[in-house]
Design an enzyme around this catalytic site. Sequence first.
Site, PDB file in Angstrom:
ATOM      1  N   ASP A 140       0.879  -1.143  -0.044  1.00 39.80           N
ATOM      2  CA  ASP A 140      -0.118   0.092   0.067  1.00 39.80           C
ATOM      3  C   ASP A 140       0.912   1.369  -0.068  1.00 39.80           C
ATOM      4  O   ASP A 140       1.960   1.401   0.479  1.00 39.80           O
ATOM      5  CB  ASP A 140      -1.061   0.159   1.158  1.00 39.80           C
ATOM      6  CG  ASP A 140      -2.022   0.762   1.142  1.00 39.80           C
ATOM      7  OD1 ASP A 140      -2.248   1.249  -0.082  1.00 39.80           O
ATOM      8  OD2 ASP A 140      -2.764   1.337   2.082  1.00 39.80           O
ATOM      9  N   GLY A 141       0.370   2.166  -0.365  1.00 37.58           N
ATOM     10  CA  GLY A 141       1.036   3.648  -0.375  1.00 37.58           C
ATOM     11  C   GLY A 141       1.442   4.179  -1.602  1.00 37.58           C
ATOM     12  O   GLY A 141       2.058   5.251  -1.601  1.00 37.58           O
ATOM     13  N   ASN A 142       1.275   3.562  -2.887  1.00 34.73           N
ATOM     14  CA  ASN A 142       1.804   4.015  -3.858  1.00 34.73           C
ATOM     15  C   ASN A 142       1.344   5.299  -4.655  1.00 34.73           C
ATOM     16  O   ASN A 142       2.000   5.880  -4.939  1.00 34.73           O
ATOM     17  CB  ASN A 142       1.328   2.974  -5.251  1.00 34.73           C
ATOM     18  CG  ASN A 142       2.199   1.769  -4.999  1.00 34.73           C
ATOM     19  OD1 ASN A 142       3.031   1.507  -4.254  1.00 34.73           O
ATOM     20  ND2 ASN A 142       1.630   0.499  -5.687  1.00 34.73           N
TER      21      ASN A 142
ATOM     22  N   ARG B 123      -0.941   9.184  -9.926  1.00 31.87           N
ATOM     23  CA  ARG B 123      -1.142   7.833  -9.123  1.00 31.87           C
ATOM     24  C   ARG B 123      -0.166   6.959  -9.731  1.00 31.87           C
ATOM     25  O   ARG B 123       0.402   5.955  -9.211  1.00 31.87           O
ATOM     26  CB  ARG B 123      -2.420   7.544  -8.960  1.00 31.87           C
ATOM     27  CG  ARG B 123      -3.100   8.343  -7.825  1.00 31.87           C
ATOM     28  CD  ARG B 123      -4.463   8.159  -7.591  1.00 31.87           C
ATOM     29  NE  ARG B 123      -4.582   6.772  -7.324  1.00 31.87           N
ATOM     30  CZ  ARG B 123      -4.298   6.170  -5.832  1.00 31.87           C
ATOM     31  NH1 ARG B 123      -4.064   6.938  -5.049  1.00 31.87           N
ATOM     32  NH2 ARG B 123      -4.633   5.113  -5.676  1.00 31.87           N
TER      33      ARG B 123
ATOM     34  N   HIS C 210       2.295   3.544  -8.989  1.00 29.68           N
ATOM     35  CA  HIS C 210       2.198   2.050  -8.972  1.00 29.68           C
ATOM     36  C   HIS C 210       3.376   1.626  -9.957  1.00 29.68           C
ATOM     37  O   HIS C 210       3.856   0.489  -9.669  1.00 29.68           O
ATOM     38  CB  HIS C 210       0.854   1.892  -9.988  1.00 29.68           C
ATOM     39  CG  HIS C 210      -0.310   2.213  -9.325  1.00 29.68           C
ATOM     40  ND1 HIS C 210      -0.258   1.591  -7.956  1.00 29.68           N
ATOM     41  CD2 HIS C 210      -1.434   2.831  -9.401  1.00 29.68           C
ATOM     42  CE1 HIS C 210      -1.588   2.059  -7.451  1.00 29.68           C
ATOM     43  NE2 HIS C 210      -2.132   2.512  -8.343  1.00 29.68           N
TER      44      HIS C 210
ATOM     45  N   TRP D 114     -11.943  -2.808  -8.521  1.00 25.89           N
ATOM     46  CA  TRP D 114     -12.545  -2.411  -9.617  1.00 25.89           C
ATOM     47  C   TRP D 114     -13.006  -1.203  -9.608  1.00 25.89           C
ATOM     48  O   TRP D 114     -13.523  -0.406 -10.610  1.00 25.89           O
ATOM     49  CB  TRP D 114     -13.428  -3.428  -9.865  1.00 25.89           C
ATOM     50  CG  TRP D 114     -12.804  -4.648 -10.484  1.00 25.89           C
ATOM     51  CD1 TRP D 114     -12.621  -5.939  -9.812  1.00 25.89           C
ATOM     52  CD2 TRP D 114     -12.241  -4.920 -11.687  1.00 25.89           C
ATOM     53  NE1 TRP D 114     -11.968  -6.936 -10.519  1.00 25.89           N
ATOM     54  CE2 TRP D 114     -11.867  -6.392 -11.785  1.00 25.89           C
ATOM     55  CE3 TRP D 114     -12.174  -4.363 -13.015  1.00 25.89           C
ATOM     56  CZ2 TRP D 114     -11.199  -7.044 -12.682  1.00 25.89           C
ATOM     57  CZ3 TRP D 114     -11.845  -5.000 -14.074  1.00 25.89           C
ATOM     58  CH2 TRP D 114     -11.236  -6.128 -14.148  1.00 25.89           C
TER      59      TRP D 114
ATOM     60  N   ARG E 154     -12.168   1.663  -8.731  1.00 23.46           N
ATOM     61  CA  ARG E 154     -11.156   2.669  -8.836  1.00 23.46           C
ATOM     62  C   ARG E 154     -11.608   3.326 -10.095  1.00 23.46           C
ATOM     63  O   ARG E 154     -12.129   2.529 -10.821  1.00 23.46           O
ATOM     64  CB  ARG E 154      -9.759   2.569  -8.851  1.00 23.46           C
ATOM     65  CG  ARG E 154      -9.470   2.146  -7.226  1.00 23.46           C
ATOM     66  CD  ARG E 154      -7.909   1.840  -7.290  1.00 23.46           C
ATOM     67  NE  ARG E 154      -7.812   1.630  -5.637  1.00 23.46           N
ATOM     68  CZ  ARG E 154      -6.432   1.697  -5.221  1.00 23.46           C
ATOM     69  NH1 ARG E 154      -5.530   2.236  -5.889  1.00 23.46           N
ATOM     70  NH2 ARG E 154      -6.356   1.698  -3.938  1.00 23.46           N
TER      71      ARG E 154
ATOM     72  N   LEU F  31      12.075 -19.987  -4.532  1.00 18.74           N
ATOM     73  CA  LEU F  31      11.050 -19.237  -3.892  1.00 18.74           C
ATOM     74  C   LEU F  31       9.811 -19.592  -4.575  1.00 18.74           C
ATOM     75  O   LEU F  31       9.920 -19.605  -5.770  1.00 18.74           O
ATOM     76  CB  LEU F  31      11.594 -17.715  -3.974  1.00 18.74           C
ATOM     77  CG  LEU F  31      10.603 -16.805  -3.666  1.00 18.74           C
ATOM     78  CD1 LEU F  31      11.030 -16.596  -1.751  1.00 18.74           C
ATOM     79  CD2 LEU F  31      10.931 -15.285  -4.054  1.00 18.74           C
TER      80      LEU F  31
ATOM     81  N   ARG G 128      -5.439  -2.339   8.252  1.00 23.49           N
ATOM     82  CA  ARG G 128      -6.678  -3.247   8.100  1.00 23.49           C
ATOM     83  C   ARG G 128      -6.097  -4.300   7.076  1.00 23.49           C
ATOM     84  O   ARG G 128      -5.049  -4.036   6.389  1.00 23.49           O
ATOM     85  CB  ARG G 128      -7.810  -2.377   7.600  1.00 23.49           C
ATOM     86  CG  ARG G 128      -7.414  -1.540   6.625  1.00 23.49           C
ATOM     87  CD  ARG G 128      -8.703  -0.703   5.994  1.00 23.49           C
ATOM     88  NE  ARG G 128      -8.254   0.070   5.005  1.00 23.49           N
ATOM     89  CZ  ARG G 128      -8.123   1.410   5.146  1.00 23.49           C
ATOM     90  NH1 ARG G 128      -8.230   1.961   6.340  1.00 23.49           N
ATOM     91  NH2 ARG G 128      -7.572   2.054   4.111  1.00 23.49           N
TER      92      ARG G 128
HETATM   93  C1  FPP Z   1      -2.117  -0.072  -3.246  1.00 27.72           C
HETATM   94  O1  FPP Z   1      -1.560   1.513  -3.096  1.00 27.72           O
HETATM   95  C2  FPP Z   1      -1.431  -0.581  -4.361  1.00 27.72           C
HETATM   96  C3  FPP Z   1      -2.119  -1.076  -5.190  1.00 27.72           C
HETATM   97  C4  FPP Z   1      -3.638  -1.225  -5.541  1.00 27.72           C
HETATM   98  C5  FPP Z   1      -1.474  -1.698  -6.498  1.00 27.72           C
HETATM   99  C6  FPP Z   1      -0.135  -2.551  -6.062  1.00 27.72           C
HETATM  100  C7  FPP Z   1       0.283  -2.949  -7.404  1.00 27.72           C
HETATM  101  C8  FPP Z   1       1.653  -3.034  -7.772  1.00 27.72           C
HETATM  102  C9  FPP Z   1       2.618  -2.367  -6.848  1.00 27.72           C
HETATM  103  C10 FPP Z   1       1.591  -3.133  -9.216  1.00 27.72           C
HETATM  104  C11 FPP Z   1       2.844  -4.372  -9.392  1.00 27.72           C
HETATM  105  C12 FPP Z   1       2.348  -5.771  -9.112  1.00 27.72           C
HETATM  106  C13 FPP Z   1       3.155  -6.817  -8.970  1.00 27.72           C
HETATM  107  C14 FPP Z   1       2.844  -8.099  -8.448  1.00 27.72           C
HETATM  108  C15 FPP Z   1       4.502  -6.581  -9.807  1.00 27.72           C
HETATM  109  P1  FPP Z   1      -2.746   2.549  -3.368  1.00 27.72           P
HETATM  110  O2  FPP Z   1      -2.982   2.957  -4.833  1.00 27.72           O
HETATM  111  O3  FPP Z   1      -3.935   2.116  -2.781  1.00 27.72           O
HETATM  112  O4  FPP Z   1      -1.977   3.717  -2.666  1.00 27.72           O
HETATM  113  P2  FPP Z   1      -2.595   4.918  -1.633  1.00 27.72           P
HETATM  114  O5  FPP Z   1      -3.305   4.012  -0.361  1.00 27.72           O
HETATM  115  O6  FPP Z   1      -1.411   5.774  -1.241  1.00 27.72           O
HETATM  116  O7  FPP Z   1      -3.619   5.569  -2.442  1.00 27.72           O
END
Ligand code: FPP
Length: 256
Positions: free
Chosen positions: A36-38, A49, A53, A85, A87, A147, A206
């Site tokens: 989380d946190g991207n 955003r 990702h 979905w 989003r 792995l 959570r």
């Molecule tokens: C949550 O951050 C992250 C996601 C919904 C996507 C995670 C996906 C990747 C890192 C893509 C690559 C995946 C693989 C398996 C290589 P958020 O967008 O909810 O962040 P926020 O809480 O800061 O808005």
Amino acid sequence: MASQPTDRLEPAAVPLTPANNGDGRKVPTHVAIIMDGNGRWAQRRGLPRWEGHRAGTDNVNSILEAMEQLGVKYVTLFAFSTENWNRPREEVLGLMALLQDVVERETGRLHQRNVRVRYLGRTDRLTPQLRECIQRSLDMTKHNTGLNLSLAFDYGGRDEIVHAVRRIVQDGIPPEQITEDLFQQYLYTSDLPDPDLIIRTGGELRLSNFLPWQSVYSEYYCSPVFWPDFDRDELERVLEAYSQRKRRFGGLDAAE
Ligand code: FPP
């Protein structure tokens, strides 16, 4: 709600490696991560955003390598939930494209490193191209013994349980034969051990519909670090905290 974890520790004085696990430190067999946190990582930098990702994707390889070196055998990554979905369409399509891109680009390298790739989640809502690309990755790596990497994509724990119940009914299993062990065999994770440790990055507290059946005795660790910045040092802090947890699985310590 952002919060600080209570068990954040300084980096281990001696780095955790398989070689020094003999000194009483426990390394989890299966680590599952809510990446989380991207989005916030990108917003803090004034970027869209999508860039978060992308940076999050770029971080996956180094964390997998660190996990391998530290002796973790199973890693599960939550990359897209059944709720994601909801989003905006461009973000959903972007995440699909990112997954396809990373699976196409990385499978060869993962295969050379003897990594076995698995998929947890629904496949019926993916594009045929993404489905085929994932299937190629599963097929290419299915005999690998290193792995175990599971990608949880279009995954939701409640959806998984409903899916399992439907298949049990379709198979005509009589009620008295339905046990926890049997139920487990109908889950996407049927050939995986339960996660020992669930890490959530980004500071939220959570589970977000991630592995609810499998996580009943998992240890949790919430890291305040956004996923793109979650590095080996932070991973070692998390594993050090894990190694100090006492897991009793509802029982008592020998001395109690
Ligand atoms: C949550 O951050 C992250 C996601 C919904 C996507 C995670 C996906 C990747 C890192 C893509 C690559 C995946 C693989 C398996 C290589 P958020 O967008 O909810 O962040 P926020 O809480 O800061 O808005």
